[in-house]
Scaffold this motif. Structure first.
Motif, PDB file in Angstrom:
ATOM      1  N   GLU A   1       0.747  -1.194  -0.106  1.00  0.00           N
ATOM      2  CA  GLU A   1      -0.020  -0.137  -0.413  1.00  0.00           C
ATOM      3  C   GLU A   1       0.786   0.999  -0.307  1.00  0.00           C
ATOM      4  N   GLY A   2       0.460   1.734  -0.951  1.00  0.00           N
ATOM      5  CA  GLY A   2       1.335   2.953  -0.954  1.00  0.00           C
ATOM      6  C   GLY A   2       1.197   4.367  -0.285  1.00  0.00           C
ATOM      7  N   ASN A   3       0.725   4.495   0.442  1.00  0.00           N
ATOM      8  CA  ASN A   3      -0.431   5.622   1.639  1.00  0.00           C
ATOM      9  C   ASN A   3       1.219   5.184   3.054  1.00  0.00           C
ATOM     10  N   ILE A   4       1.358   3.969   3.194  1.00  0.00           N
ATOM     11  CA  ILE A   4       2.344   3.957   4.342  1.00  0.00           C
ATOM     12  C   ILE A   4       3.912   4.657   3.802  1.00  0.00           C
ATOM     13  N   TYR A   5       4.155   3.905   2.395  1.00  0.00           N
ATOM     14  CA  TYR A   5       5.604   4.666   2.260  1.00  0.00           C
ATOM     15  C   TYR A   5       5.173   6.736   1.899  1.00  0.00           C
ATOM     16  N   GLU A   6       4.277   7.025   2.132  1.00  0.00           N
ATOM     17  CA  GLU A   6       3.810   8.362   2.325  1.00  0.00           C
ATOM     18  C   GLU A   6       4.195   8.829   3.809  1.00  0.00           C
ATOM     19  N   ALA A   7       3.751   7.696   4.260  1.00  0.00           N
ATOM     20  CA  ALA A   7       3.238   8.414   5.905  1.00  0.00           C
ATOM     21  C   ALA A   7       4.810   8.123   6.391  1.00  0.00           C
ATOM     22  N   LEU A   8       5.814   6.964   5.427  1.00  0.00           N
ATOM     23  CA  LEU A   8       7.067   7.219   6.515  1.00  0.00           C
ATOM     24  C   LEU A   8       7.614   8.569   5.530  1.00  0.00           C
ATOM     25  N   GLN A   9       7.652   9.023   4.441  1.00  0.00           N
ATOM     26  CA  GLN A   9       8.826  10.354   4.112  1.00  0.00           C
ATOM     27  C   GLN A   9       8.246  11.632   5.208  1.00  0.00           C
ATOM     28  N   GLU A  10       6.514  11.267   4.957  1.00  0.00           N
ATOM     29  CA  GLU A  10       6.024  12.615   6.356  1.00  0.00           C
ATOM     30  C   GLU A  10       6.290  11.932   7.721  1.00  0.00           C
ATOM     31  N   GLY A  11       6.846  11.353   8.721  1.00  0.00           N
ATOM     32  CA  GLY A  11       6.699  11.450   9.871  1.00  0.00           C
ATOM     33  C   GLY A  11       8.566  11.564   9.307  1.00  0.00           C
ATOM     34  N   TRP A  12       9.144  11.487   8.732  1.00  0.00           N
ATOM     35  CA  TRP A  12      10.535  11.910   8.583  1.00  0.00           C
ATOM     36  C   TRP A  12      10.665  13.484   8.982  1.00  0.00           C
ATOM     37  N   LYS A  13      10.103  14.113   8.031  1.00  0.00           N
ATOM     38  CA  LYS A  13      10.215  15.397   8.074  1.00  0.00           C
ATOM     39  C   LYS A  13       9.763  15.675   9.501  1.00  0.00           C
ATOM     40  N   HIS A  14       9.200  15.646   9.826  1.00  0.00           N
ATOM     41  CA  HIS A  14       8.045  15.881  10.922  1.00  0.00           C
ATOM     42  C   HIS A  14       9.322  15.169  12.168  1.00  0.00           C
ATOM     43  N   ASP A  15      10.300  14.403  12.389  1.00  0.00           N
ATOM     44  CA  ASP A  15      11.324  13.687  13.916  1.00  0.00           C
ATOM     45  C   ASP A  15      10.559  12.773  14.296  1.00  0.00           C
TER      46      ASP A  15
ATOM     47  N   ILE B   1      14.402   0.477   2.991  1.00  0.00           N
ATOM     48  CA  ILE B   1      13.632   1.985   2.777  1.00  0.00           C
ATOM     49  C   ILE B   1      13.300   2.294   4.660  1.00  0.00           C
ATOM     50  N   PHE B   2      12.952   1.273   5.436  1.00  0.00           N
ATOM     51  CA  PHE B   2      13.027   1.640   6.785  1.00  0.00           C
ATOM     52  C   PHE B   2      14.370   2.649   7.145  1.00  0.00           C
ATOM     53  N   SER B   3      15.570   2.027   6.940  1.00  0.00           N
ATOM     54  CA  SER B   3      17.341   2.716   6.953  1.00  0.00           C
ATOM     55  C   SER B   3      16.793   4.025   6.789  1.00  0.00           C
ATOM     56  N   ALA B   4      16.680   5.005   5.498  1.00  0.00           N
ATOM     57  CA  ALA B   4      16.668   5.497   4.921  1.00  0.00           C
ATOM     58  C   ALA B   4      16.077   6.136   5.260  1.00  0.00           C
ATOM     59  N   PHE B   5      15.079   6.297   6.374  1.00  0.00           N
ATOM     60  CA  PHE B   5      14.048   6.717   6.576  1.00  0.00           C
ATOM     61  C   PHE B   5      14.342   7.581   7.970  1.00  0.00           C
ATOM     62  N   GLY B   6      15.238   7.201   8.494  1.00  0.00           N
ATOM     63  CA  GLY B   6      16.167   6.620  10.048  1.00  0.00           C
ATOM     64  C   GLY B   6      15.858   6.060  10.836  1.00  0.00           C
ATOM     65  N   TRP B   7      15.047   5.091  10.276  1.00  0.00           N
ATOM     66  CA  TRP B   7      14.117   4.153  11.722  1.00  0.00           C
ATOM     67  C   TRP B   7      14.994   2.721  11.527  1.00  0.00           C
ATOM     68  N   ARG B   8      15.059   2.157  12.738  1.00  0.00           N
ATOM     69  CA  ARG B   8      15.959   1.440  13.651  1.00  0.00           C
ATOM     70  C   ARG B   8      15.051   0.017  12.835  1.00  0.00           C
ATOM     71  N   VAL B   9      15.437  -0.408  12.331  1.00  0.00           N
ATOM     72  CA  VAL B   9      15.453  -1.580  11.785  1.00  0.00           C
ATOM     73  C   VAL B   9      15.689  -3.042  12.436  1.00  0.00           C
ATOM     74  N   VAL B  10      14.938  -4.350  13.436  1.00  0.00           N
ATOM     75  CA  VAL B  10      14.979  -4.785  13.628  1.00  0.00           C
ATOM     76  C   VAL B  10      14.948  -6.091  13.261  1.00  0.00           C
ATOM     77  N   ARG B  11      15.394  -6.954  12.891  1.00  0.00           N
ATOM     78  CA  ARG B  11      15.085  -8.373  12.573  1.00  0.00           C
ATOM     79  C   ARG B  11      14.779  -9.713  13.469  1.00  0.00           C
ATOM     80  N   LEU B  12      13.700 -10.027  13.651  1.00  0.00           N
ATOM     81  CA  LEU B  12      13.405 -10.940  14.321  1.00  0.00           C
ATOM     82  C   LEU B  12      13.553 -12.568  13.058  1.00  0.00           C
ATOM     83  N   LYS B  13      14.107 -13.293  13.110  1.00  0.00           N
ATOM     84  CA  LYS B  13      13.959 -14.009  12.012  1.00  0.00           C
ATOM     85  C   LYS B  13      14.771 -15.543  12.800  1.00  0.00           C
ATOM     86  N   TYR B  14      15.244 -15.472  13.521  1.00  0.00           N
ATOM     87  CA  TYR B  14      15.117 -17.297  14.217  1.00  0.00           C
ATOM     88  C   TYR B  14      14.889 -17.226  15.688  1.00  0.00           C
TER      89      TYR B  14
END
Length: 792
Positions: free
Chosen positions: A162-176, A206-219
């Motif tokens: 869904e595209g709205n998720i990525y629109e929200a990511l960018q807006e969130g980055w703008k507003h810290d 994508i998430f790293s580019a917008f300043g999010w911490r990425v936690v991979r819970l694989k194992y």
């Protein structure tokens, strides 16, 4: 976290897995008994893949101030949590997806348990958590002292389309953005199949580019322990390289299939084969299915570590769709249901005695200890978290004395006056706009009240002494949030701010402006906000063909119909400043109403329940009428219509208009009056409310209240049968064409049905046949009598 805590969480996980699957099975079993009912899913597999994640969150990680948007298909697990906690009656659970039962997807307005954000509109329940966090920061900047909560979204991996998720990511980055967790149920299966290989890499990038911490819970913990054994690195490599579809297929086939495939693939690697051989089939299956998203220890450790700061964090939790059930891993399991035989097998595996299927603590060995654990769970410690906030007192209505002005400019002047006067309402207004702040006349308000940001930022142009009409200083006390041009984000922010009184216990008056043609761009999020009963004022301006030189892309046609069709939204289109002033004054009160209320017998509208408001305004300057202050006029403006020119007893023609074609209707009436009798002009300020009152009165009569009569019926019922209605609007003609059905009058609807083109407003009015000449011509053709002498 102690081993005993983990044991309690494991027990709760099993209970939630059972109750969610049983709830769905029971609902479908009941429907099977009703001949003609279509079998429905209920999403046992999608619920199962999220059960551990919800267990770790609700019973370990969350605090009372945190808010959660639960992925739609995990709704049964969410309801099971509240059922276990005693917040949900069993009758509601037994009637899952039935009339009066719990909803398929969590709903703030339809469910009785503590739903923070409605979900079901894919992606929107995810994105609103970002805007809720921004609203929380706004409230902190305006004096709120409560602890900051985390806004948590539980996401199906397919929702990331869904595209709205990525629109929200960018807006969130703008507003810290901060204090947001998104937990992705990475089961790699969607409705129609298995997601593409390597998606996790794109997600993380994508998430790293917008300043999010990425936690991979694989194992999970079992897998991590196995990696430390001889042959463990080979096992890790095999898991990492295994295609999603194969991993799912082997999960569905079980331990013997895992053994056969792994043995073949490890070939001569004796250490890796030894690791496999040391486990019997059930243990091997348990090991291979012990992904991070199903391991409570791994989940709790990751959540605890992320609590250390307020960095936005995405958890990529690897899961198996249908985990723990006979459906696990099958590519068709999205809406699949366990057969009765499978359900019986599952019940045996869950150790639930027959007849105790609905017992909250069935199969729990020490119920007293588990209840003691639940009594200390932080998230539920303060009880229900649905708040209320007192209504804000509204200032004296702002009136404007301009002789010629547009409704858009009038809106800006009214807000500017409210900002200047100050007071409780003014201090709680939050305005926002998608990069059209100045061009929608919010400039005066912003100059007085400033722009919001968590950290102060100076107005560089002002500091450099460069003349500018705009004062663009940012501060935590600012009251305008400037957005990018994504209208979905505007509607999501309005939705989040419009729930502030309920979610945060602090009332806001959100006002959003957008070019009216682009209301449609954010329509999904607008509908989502209204479904949650968010309260806001949406201003669509300029409307119609007002932006004639810009061409059809900037001209709105169907927005009046959107206003009529959208539940929870009262739509108005005033023509004059006094109407606008009355409507805005009423709106500030209407946004804050929350009573149940019976229908008002004057309108048959449930105004006591309140709602949101949509204003369709124009940049077209209008000559203003003489002062009108009679009570009947004011009431008509709010109820939807009033007589601008009252018809006589033998009226042959009535012109009904909405919006800034008012002058065309008035001119046409004057030209017609010499050759047709008792001409009337009906000013419609809200086709939405006028129509809603009419349909509500008809429903009341159908229920036996014979004297129910709507405003539309009172206005038009007195007209003689031979009278012709000519309706006209700078929008779709269907907006007003229904008026002929109220009392059975012949109707000529005029309006705009096709994309416009460039030109002057006069050019386009003439092109679409909504000017005075077209109205006069319609009267001449339809209403019998001598030729009208003042034709064009």
């Amino acid at each position: 976290m102690t081993e005993l805590d983990i044991d309690h969480l494991e027990t709760l996980h099993r209970r939630l897995l059972w109750l969610s699957c049983w709830t769905i099975h029971n609902a479908n079993h009941l429907r099977d008994k009703n001949e003609g009912d279509v079998k429905v899913g209920g999403h046992q597999a999608s619920s199962a893949s999220m059960a551990a994640i919800l267990t770790a969150l609700y019973f370990h990680a969350l605090r009372p101030e945190d808010r959660v948007a639960v992925k739609p298909h995990a709704g049964p697990v969410f309801h099971a949590i509240h059922y276990l906690m005693g917040h949900m009656p069993v009758e509601k659970m037994q009637n899952f997806r039935g009339y009066g039962g719990v909803q398929s997807y969590p709903s703030r307005t339809k469910d009785v348990d503590d739903v923070d954000f409605s979900t079901g509109s894919v992606g929107l329940g995810v994105a609103i958590t970002s805007f809720a966090s921004m609203v929380q920061d706004f409230l902190e900047g305006h004096g709120r002292e409560a602890p900051l909560g985390r806004m948590v979204a539980l996401i199906g991996d397919a929702e990331l389309d869904e595209g709205n998720i990525y629109e929200a990511l960018q807006e969130g980055w703008k507003h810290d953005l901060r204090n947001v967790w998104w937990v992705i149920d990475y089961n790699r299966q969607s409705l129609d199949g298995v997601v593409r290989e390597g998606l996790f890499e794109r997600i993380e990038a994508i998430f790293s580019a917008f300043g999010w911490r990425v936690v991979r819970l694989k194992y999970g913990a079992l897998q991590r322990a196995a990696f430390d054994e001889a042959g463990g690195e080979a096992l890790r490599g095999w898991i990492d390289d295994c295609p999603n579809a194969l991993y799912s297929a082997l999960t569905f086939q079980g331990g013997a299939a895992w053994r056969k495939r792994l043995t073949e693939d490890f070939g001569e690697d004796s250490e890796a084969r030894g690791l496999i051989d040391r486990r019997h089939n059930a243990e091997l299956a348990r090991l291979m299915e012990n992904l991070g998203g199903h391991c409570l220890q791994s989940l709790c450790e990751a959540f605890d570590e992320a609590k250390s700061d307020d960095t936005p964090t995405v958890f990529l939790a690897y899961t198996v769709k249908g985990w723990g059930t006979p459906l696990a891993g099958h590519k068709d399991n999205h809406a699949g249901l366990m057969t009765p035989a499978q359900m019986a097998e599952f019940q045996t595996a869950m150790a639930v005695p027959e007849g105790e299927e609905w017992q909250p603590f069935a199969a729990v060995s020490d119920e007293a200890k588990l209840r003691g654990f639940l009594n200390d769970v932080p998230f539920f410690a303060k009880g229900a978290r649905r708040y209320a906030a007192p209504a804000l007192s509204c200032p004296e209505r702002v009136t404007l004395n301009d002789k010629v002005l547009s409704t858009q400019a009038g809106f800006g002047k009214i807000l500017d006056q409210i900002a200047r006067q100050g007071g409780p309402l003014a201090d709680r207004i939050l305005t926002c706009s998608p990069d059209v702040t100045v061009s929608t006349n919010l400039g005066g308000w912003v100059n007085r009240r400033g722009l919001f940001a968590r950290d102060a930022r100076a107005d560089t142009f002002r500091d450099e002494r460069i003349p500018s009409t705009q004062k663009w200083a940012f501060s935590p006390s600012g009251q305008h949030i400037e957005l990018g041009i994504a209208e979905m984000n505007l509607m999501l922010l309005l939705g989040a701010a419009g729930l502030s009184h309920s979610v945060f216990g602090e009332r806001l008056i959100p006002i959003g402006t957008v070019y009216d043609p682009f209301v449609a761009r954010g329509l999904d999020a607008l509908n989502y906000a209204c479904y949650q009963d968010a309260r806001f004022l949406l201003v669509g301006t300029p409307s119609g063909v007002t932006l004639a030189p810009e061409g059809g892309a900037h001209q709105s046609i169907g927005t009046p119909l959107i206003g009529m069709a959208q539940d929870g939204l009262a739509a108005f289109e005033p023509a004059f400043l006094d109407e606008l002033s009355i409507i805005m004054d009423w709106s500030f009160d209407y946004l804050q109403r929350d009573g149940e209320g019976d229908p008002d017998e004057r309108t048959w509208l449930r105004d006591e329940t309140g709602g949101s408001v949509y204003l369709r305004l124009s940049t077209r300057p209008m000559e203003q009428p003489h002062q009108r202050d009679e009570a009947a006029f004011e009431q008509g403006v709010i109820d939807g219509a009033y007589w601008l020119r009252e018809p006589g007893p033998n009226a042959e023609v009535v012109i009904a208009y909405q919006g800034t074609v008012a002058d065309q209707a008035v001119e046409a009436a004057g030209r017609i009056a010499g050759d047709r009798r008792d001409i009337g002009v009906l000013a419609v300020t809200s086709a939405d409310r006028l129509n809603a009152g009419w349909t509500a009165a008809r429903r009341a009569r159908a229920r036996g209240q014979a004297d129910a009569e709507s405003l539309a019926e009172r206005l038009l019922g007195r007209l003689p049968p031979h009278c012709t209605l000519i309706t006209v609007i700078d929008g779709h003609p269907a907006t007003l064409s229904w008026l002929g059905a109220v009392a059975g009058h012949r109707t000529v609807p005029l309006g705009v049905e096709h994309f416009g083109q460039t030109g002057t407003i006069a050019d386009l009015y003439r092109h679409f046949g909504i000017d005075a000449d077209a109205i006069v011509a319609a009267a001449s053709r339809i209403a019998p009598g001598r030729p009208i002498r003042l034709m064009a």
